[in-house]
Design a protein around this motif. Sequence first.
Motif, PDB file in Angstrom:
ATOM      1  N   GLY B  42       0.827  -1.210   0.000  1.00 16.56           N
ATOM      2  CA  GLY B  42       0.000   0.000   0.000  1.00 16.56           C
ATOM      3  C   GLY B  42       0.854   1.249   0.000  1.00 16.56           C
ATOM      4  N   GLY B  46      -0.584   5.636   4.845  1.00 15.03           N
ATOM      5  CA  GLY B  46       0.025   4.788   5.867  1.00 15.03           C
ATOM      6  C   GLY B  46       1.301   4.134   5.353  1.00 15.03           C
ATOM      7  N   GLU B  67       2.376  -1.671  -4.630  1.00 15.74           N
ATOM      8  CA  GLU B  67       1.214  -0.791  -4.820  1.00 15.74           C
ATOM      9  C   GLU B  67       0.525  -1.202  -6.121  1.00 15.74           C
ATOM     10  OE1 GLU B  67      -0.635   1.751  -3.321  1.00 15.74           O
ATOM     11  OE2 GLU B  67      -1.718   1.610  -5.233  1.00 15.74           O
ATOM     12  N   LYS B  68      -0.816  -1.230  -6.089  1.00  8.92           N
ATOM     13  CA  LYS B  68      -1.522  -1.713  -7.295  1.00  8.92           C
ATOM     14  C   LYS B  68      -1.741  -0.609  -8.338  1.00  8.92           C
ATOM     15  CE  LYS B  68      -6.189  -1.268  -5.440  1.00  8.92           C
ATOM     16  NZ  LYS B  68      -7.465  -1.866  -5.170  1.00  8.92           N
ATOM     17  N   ASN B  69      -1.780   0.653  -7.897  1.00 14.08           N
ATOM     18  CA  ASN B  69      -2.077   1.741  -8.843  1.00 14.08           C
ATOM     19  C   ASN B  69      -0.852   2.588  -9.173  1.00 14.08           C
ATOM     20  OD1 ASN B  69      -4.857   1.173  -9.032  1.00 14.08           O
ATOM     21  ND2 ASN B  69      -5.224   2.235  -7.105  1.00 14.08           N
ATOM     22  N   TYR B  72      -1.910   7.909  -7.411  1.00 10.86           N
ATOM     23  CA  TYR B  72      -2.666   7.990  -6.163  1.00 10.86           C
ATOM     24  C   TYR B  72      -3.364   9.345  -6.128  1.00 10.86           C
ATOM     25  CZ  TYR B  72      -3.620   7.920  -1.130  1.00 10.86           C
ATOM     26  OH  TYR B  72      -4.233   7.943   0.101  1.00 10.86           O
ATOM     27  N   CYS B  75      -7.544  11.563  -0.862  1.00 12.78           N
ATOM     28  CA  CYS B  75      -8.877  11.908  -0.338  1.00 12.78           C
ATOM     29  C   CYS B  75      -8.854  13.291   0.312  1.00 12.78           C
ATOM     30  CB  CYS B  75      -9.340  10.868   0.670  1.00 12.78           C
ATOM     31  SG  CYS B  75      -9.778   9.296  -0.040  1.00 12.78           S
ATOM     32  N   PRO B  76      -7.826  13.601   1.150  1.00 11.45           N
ATOM     33  CA  PRO B  76      -7.757  14.980   1.636  1.00 11.45           C
ATOM     34  C   PRO B  76      -7.764  15.934   0.436  1.00 11.45           C
ATOM     35  CG  PRO B  76      -6.172  13.617   2.812  1.00 11.45           C
ATOM     36  CD  PRO B  76      -6.767  12.765   1.732  1.00 11.45           C
ATOM     37  N   VAL B 110      -2.058  -7.216  -4.856  1.00 14.89           N
ATOM     38  CA  VAL B 110      -1.975  -8.364  -3.947  1.00 14.89           C
ATOM     39  C   VAL B 110      -3.311  -9.106  -3.974  1.00 14.89           C
ATOM     40  CG1 VAL B 110      -1.732  -9.063  -1.521  1.00 14.89           C
ATOM     41  CG2 VAL B 110      -0.318  -7.213  -2.447  1.00 14.89           C
ATOM     42  N   SER B 136      -0.944  -1.536   4.655  1.00 14.82           N
ATOM     43  CA  SER B 136      -1.798  -0.353   4.816  1.00 14.82           C
ATOM     44  C   SER B 136      -2.667  -0.212   3.565  1.00 14.82           C
ATOM     45  CB  SER B 136      -0.941   0.898   5.035  1.00 14.82           C
ATOM     46  OG  SER B 136      -1.760   1.985   5.400  1.00 14.82           O
ATOM     47  N   PRO B 137      -3.570  -1.204   3.352  1.00 16.85           N
ATOM     48  CA  PRO B 137      -4.338  -1.217   2.101  1.00 16.85           C
ATOM     49  C   PRO B 137      -5.620  -0.390   2.149  1.00 16.85           C
ATOM     50  CG  PRO B 137      -4.780  -3.223   3.334  1.00 16.85           C
ATOM     51  CD  PRO B 137      -3.826  -2.404   4.171  1.00 16.85           C
ATOM     52  N   ARG B 192     -13.759   6.071   7.432  1.00 15.93           N
ATOM     53  CA  ARG B 192     -12.659   6.923   6.970  1.00 15.93           C
ATOM     54  C   ARG B 192     -13.036   8.394   7.083  1.00 15.93           C
ATOM     55  NH1 ARG B 192      -9.670   5.774   1.314  1.00 15.93           N
ATOM     56  NH2 ARG B 192      -8.330   4.644   2.753  1.00 15.93           N
ATOM     57  N   ASP B 319      -6.092   3.124   7.945  1.00 12.52           N
ATOM     58  CA  ASP B 319      -7.533   2.939   8.083  1.00 12.52           C
ATOM     59  C   ASP B 319      -7.953   1.499   8.338  1.00 12.52           C
ATOM     60  OD1 ASP B 319      -7.756   5.606   7.606  1.00 12.52           O
ATOM     61  OD2 ASP B 319      -8.748   5.428   5.663  1.00 12.52           O
ATOM     62  N   SER B 329      -7.704   8.736   9.635  1.00 10.10           N
ATOM     63  CA  SER B 329      -7.350   9.913   8.841  1.00 10.10           C
ATOM     64  C   SER B 329      -5.943   9.736   8.293  1.00 10.10           C
ATOM     65  CB  SER B 329      -7.400  11.169   9.710  1.00 10.10           C
ATOM     66  OG  SER B 329      -6.320  11.169  10.625  1.00 10.10           O
ATOM     67  N   ALA B 330      -5.604  10.553   7.298  1.00 12.96           N
ATOM     68  CA  ALA B 330      -4.250  10.506   6.742  1.00 12.96           C
ATOM     69  C   ALA B 330      -3.250  10.947   7.801  1.00 12.96           C
ATOM     70  CB  ALA B 330      -4.172  11.415   5.518  1.00 12.96           C
ATOM     71  N   PHE B 331      -3.652  11.928   8.610  1.00 15.16           N
ATOM     72  CA  PHE B 331      -2.790  12.428   9.692  1.00 15.16           C
ATOM     73  C   PHE B 331      -2.509  11.299  10.674  1.00 15.16           C
ATOM     74  CE2 PHE B 331      -1.777  16.868  11.261  1.00 15.16           C
ATOM     75  CZ  PHE B 331      -0.912  16.468  12.259  1.00 15.16           C
TER      76      PHE B 331
HETATM   77  C1  LIG Z   1     -13.560  12.776   1.331  1.00 22.04           C
HETATM   78  C2  LIG Z   1     -12.384  12.487   2.228  1.00 22.04           C
HETATM   79  C3  LIG Z   1     -11.640  13.525   2.759  1.00 22.04           C
HETATM   80  C4  LIG Z   1     -10.582  13.263   3.616  1.00 22.04           C
HETATM   81  N1  LIG Z   1      -9.880  14.310   4.134  1.00 22.04           N
HETATM   82  C5  LIG Z   1      -8.877  14.083   5.012  1.00 22.04           C
HETATM   83  C6  LIG Z   1      -8.170  15.168   5.596  1.00 22.04           C
HETATM   84  O1  LIG Z   1      -8.437  16.345   5.323  1.00 22.04           O
HETATM   85  N2  LIG Z   1      -7.183  14.878   6.492  1.00 22.04           N
HETATM   86  C7  LIG Z   1      -6.856  13.598   6.819  1.00 22.04           C
HETATM   87  O2  LIG Z   1      -5.949  13.423   7.636  1.00 22.04           O
HETATM   88  N3  LIG Z   1      -7.503  12.552   6.266  1.00 22.04           N
HETATM   89  C8  LIG Z   1      -8.502  12.749   5.375  1.00 22.04           C
HETATM   90  N4  LIG Z   1      -9.157  11.674   4.802  1.00 22.04           N
HETATM   91  C9  LIG Z   1      -8.816  10.286   5.224  1.00 22.04           C
HETATM   92  C10 LIG Z   1      -7.594   9.708   4.505  1.00 22.04           C
HETATM   93  O3  LIG Z   1      -7.747   9.768   3.130  1.00 22.04           O
HETATM   94  C11 LIG Z   1      -7.378   8.256   4.901  1.00 22.04           C
HETATM   95  O4  LIG Z   1      -7.490   8.152   6.298  1.00 22.04           O
HETATM   96  C12 LIG Z   1      -5.996   7.774   4.458  1.00 22.04           C
HETATM   97  O5  LIG Z   1      -5.953   7.749   3.068  1.00 22.04           O
HETATM   98  C13 LIG Z   1      -5.679   6.407   5.044  1.00 22.04           C
HETATM   99  O6  LIG Z   1      -4.459   5.930   4.567  1.00 22.04           O
HETATM  100  P1  LIG Z   1      -4.235   4.357   4.308  1.00 22.04           P
HETATM  101  O7  LIG Z   1      -2.793   4.192   3.999  1.00 22.04           O
HETATM  102  O8  LIG Z   1      -4.839   3.584   5.389  1.00 22.04           O
HETATM  103  O9  LIG Z   1      -5.120   4.044   3.021  1.00 22.04           O
HETATM  104  P2  LIG Z   1      -4.983   4.637   1.555  1.00 22.04           P
HETATM  105  O10 LIG Z   1      -4.452   6.009   1.589  1.00 22.04           O
HETATM  106  O11 LIG Z   1      -6.277   4.392   0.882  1.00 22.04           O
HETATM  107  O12 LIG Z   1      -3.866   3.737   0.865  1.00 22.04           O
HETATM  108  C14 LIG Z   1      -4.078   2.391   0.555  1.00 22.04           C
HETATM  109  C15 LIG Z   1      -3.177   2.032  -0.620  1.00 22.04           C
HETATM  110  O13 LIG Z   1      -3.140   0.622  -0.735  1.00 22.04           O
HETATM  111  C16 LIG Z   1      -3.248   0.264  -2.097  1.00 22.04           C
HETATM  112  N5  LIG Z   1      -3.834  -1.078  -2.163  1.00 22.04           N
HETATM  113  C17 LIG Z   1      -5.056  -1.467  -1.701  1.00 22.04           C
HETATM  114  N6  LIG Z   1      -5.265  -2.771  -1.962  1.00 22.04           N
HETATM  115  C18 LIG Z   1      -4.152  -3.224  -2.581  1.00 22.04           C
HETATM  116  C19 LIG Z   1      -3.778  -4.494  -3.102  1.00 22.04           C
HETATM  117  N7  LIG Z   1      -4.599  -5.542  -3.048  1.00 22.04           N
HETATM  118  N8  LIG Z   1      -2.575  -4.604  -3.690  1.00 22.04           N
HETATM  119  C20 LIG Z   1      -1.724  -3.537  -3.761  1.00 22.04           C
HETATM  120  N9  LIG Z   1      -2.033  -2.309  -3.299  1.00 22.04           N
HETATM  121  C21 LIG Z   1      -3.231  -2.155  -2.704  1.00 22.04           C
HETATM  122  C22 LIG Z   1      -4.189   1.330  -2.668  1.00 22.04           C
HETATM  123  O14 LIG Z   1      -4.069   1.420  -4.068  1.00 22.04           O
HETATM  124  C23 LIG Z   1      -3.710   2.572  -1.947  1.00 22.04           C
HETATM  125  O15 LIG Z   1      -2.680   3.234  -2.637  1.00 22.04           O
HETATM  126  C24 LIG Z   1     -10.228  11.913   3.926  1.00 22.04           C
HETATM  127  C25 LIG Z   1     -10.983  10.876   3.384  1.00 22.04           C
HETATM  128  C26 LIG Z   1     -12.047  11.148   2.550  1.00 22.04           C
HETATM  129  C27 LIG Z   1     -12.828  10.006   1.970  1.00 22.04           C
END
Ligand SMILES: Cc1cc2nc3c(=O)[nH]c(=O)nc-3n(C[C@H](O)[C@H](O)[C@H](O)COP(=O)(O)OP(=O)(O)OC[C@H]3O[C@@H](n4cnc5c(N)ncnc54)[C@H](O)[C@@H]3O)c2cc1C
Lengths: 100, 424
Positions: B42, B46, B67-69, B72, B75-76, B110, B136-137, B192, B319, B329-331
């Motif tokens: 991921g 995260g 990473e699959k994509n 990126y 969402c923030p 994955v 961190s998917p 999320r 998440d 959150s991203a933070f």
């Molecule tokens: C509308 C909106 C607004 C937001 N605003 C804020 C904000 O202002 N501040 C803030 O802190 N947070 C914000 N967030 C929340 C934030 O986007 C998430 O909490 C954050 O992205 C979580 O990170 P993560 O690494 O868990 O997941 P993600 O950022 O989603 O990363 C997961 C990664 O894993 C990859 N992946 C998934 N499955 C696979 C697989 N099978 N094989 C290979 N790769 C894979 C995906 O492609 C992706 O790149 C917001 C969310 C939304 C929906």
Amino acid sequence: MINLLTIPFFLCLLFLQKPVLSNIKDEISIKMIVNNCASCHLENNHSDLIPSFFEIEKEVFIKQMIDFQTINDDSIMHRITKVLNLEDIRALADYYYEKK
Amino acid sequence: MKKNKINLNKRRFIKTLGISFLSFPFLKGVRANYRPKVVIIGGGFGGGSCLAHLQKFSNQFDIFLVEKNKYYYTCPYSNSVVGGFRSLKDNKFSLNNLKYNDVKLIYNEVKFIDSEKKIIKFSNNESLNYDWLVVSPGIDFKWDDIEGYNIETNKSLPHGWNGADAKIILDKVNSLEDNSTILLSAPDYPYRCPPAPYERASLIAYNLKKRGMRFKIIILDSKDSFTKKKLFLKAWNELYPDSFEWISRSQGGKVTKLDYKNKSLITETGQKFKGEFINIIPNQKKKNLFLNDNDNDWLEVNPSTFELRNHKSVHAVGDCINAGDMPKSAFSANSQAKVCAENLKNIILDKEILNPVFFNTCYSFASPNYVFSISSWYRVNKFDDKIVSLGTTESNINDNKLQRNVEVEHSKGWYQTITKEVFG
Ligand SMILES: Cc1cc2nc3c(=O)[nH]c(=O)nc-3n(C[C@H](O)[C@H](O)[C@H](O)COP(=O)(O)OP(=O)(O)OC[C@H]3O[C@@H](n4cnc5c(N)ncnc54)[C@H](O)[C@@H]3O)c2cc1C
């Protein structure tokens, strides 16, 4: 499940005049606090919208932090620094400025 | 002596030493020349933050990022796209810009992780083994909770709870006519970014108001309250008077059925709401990558090391985990990832596990010049099994325009910093 023993503990913290991050439980590495500061204040490539404290003097940094803490304006820096005590602030300053 | 520890406590020190000793026989002579292989799955907030910290040790470990994509979309700031004052391309990032030596980037999806054999299987049938894994998917959606709403209907009625679909939501908002009703179904906790449904509603309102439209936004909520509620209600009153209606769960706000043909939502109490635009944000759960896993909605971790309770040598952040009091959150993901990286490094190098501290701030836009925030420090409780908040604080309800605008700058500054750290 909520652990009942922790509730009075954290309630006390909320009502303490000056909650102190480092006193809450056991030891805490200053590095762990610094990692969180770095979410906004990166050493290199810092944002042009957020001031870098790497460019100011150690004593200025300490004074700024104390000002943030004492001026209760609900600003983000007041809310961040109010859990620190003077010892924490000095430890942060030592970390940043002795590293230089 | 240089003071880099605060209030050292003997009990915990001995305990953490014990943990690291037991959990790591690896560097104790037998395989001293072996370079441990750490894989991160991921490349979002995260995984990317974890990589940014772990790569400092790439002279000692072999590090892979999967990473699959290729691109990126964050969402923030995706709601700002919906608001019509930011372009989607400003939220688009590529891991190809990372300048790390010795980190191997693998673009592949994955299919599953076999944590007993320590092997990752990809959709194209290739595989990769690991010594330590960080996942961190992100999230998945509960498609069965609302009758008539599923992956198929989501194609024409997207939730937009990812960065990429913000432009589709924008196009739908842009196609609305005067006097439209917008229905937004807000999910139940945990999900999320807790303030984001209300930020989205605010910025749909901003977009419509800017174009001189009259409109009504009805938020049908699966909860009885929401984060920064007073601040949002005040902003709606000031900026978009008489345009908002928030219906809590106990007032019958929980949506149970979508009547797609009649553009209507039906709630738990049988009330029917009709709208020109419907945005359902579904209930959520972890994205499951494991071959053998339980049915829990979220992964359970040790909050000091982020090692999974039921998969040895696998750590998880972001998440997909149950992070106690921390919101998704991203933070938060960034804060957890730094702790995870630090203590994973300590486990691998047989060093002391550090006692963590976390921080989160969520900024919300009510309009391009009107931002407020909520923040909290977090620690691990004394039983070492849960992340607990040390008390949340919010922007002052009476802040003036200037102060709301200062928070706009802070929010943008945070975004610049975190995206620089994660994507280079
Ligand atoms: C509308 C909106 C607004 C937001 N605003 C804020 C904000 O202002 N501040 C803030 O802190 N947070 C914000 N967030 C929340 C934030 O986007 C998430 O909490 C954050 O992205 C979580 O990170 P993560 O690494 O868990 O997941 P993600 O950022 O989603 O990363 C997961 C990664 O894993 C990859 N992946 C998934 N499955 C696979 C697989 N099978 N094989 C290979 N790769 C894979 C995906 O492609 C992706 O790149 C917001 C969310 C939304 C929906």
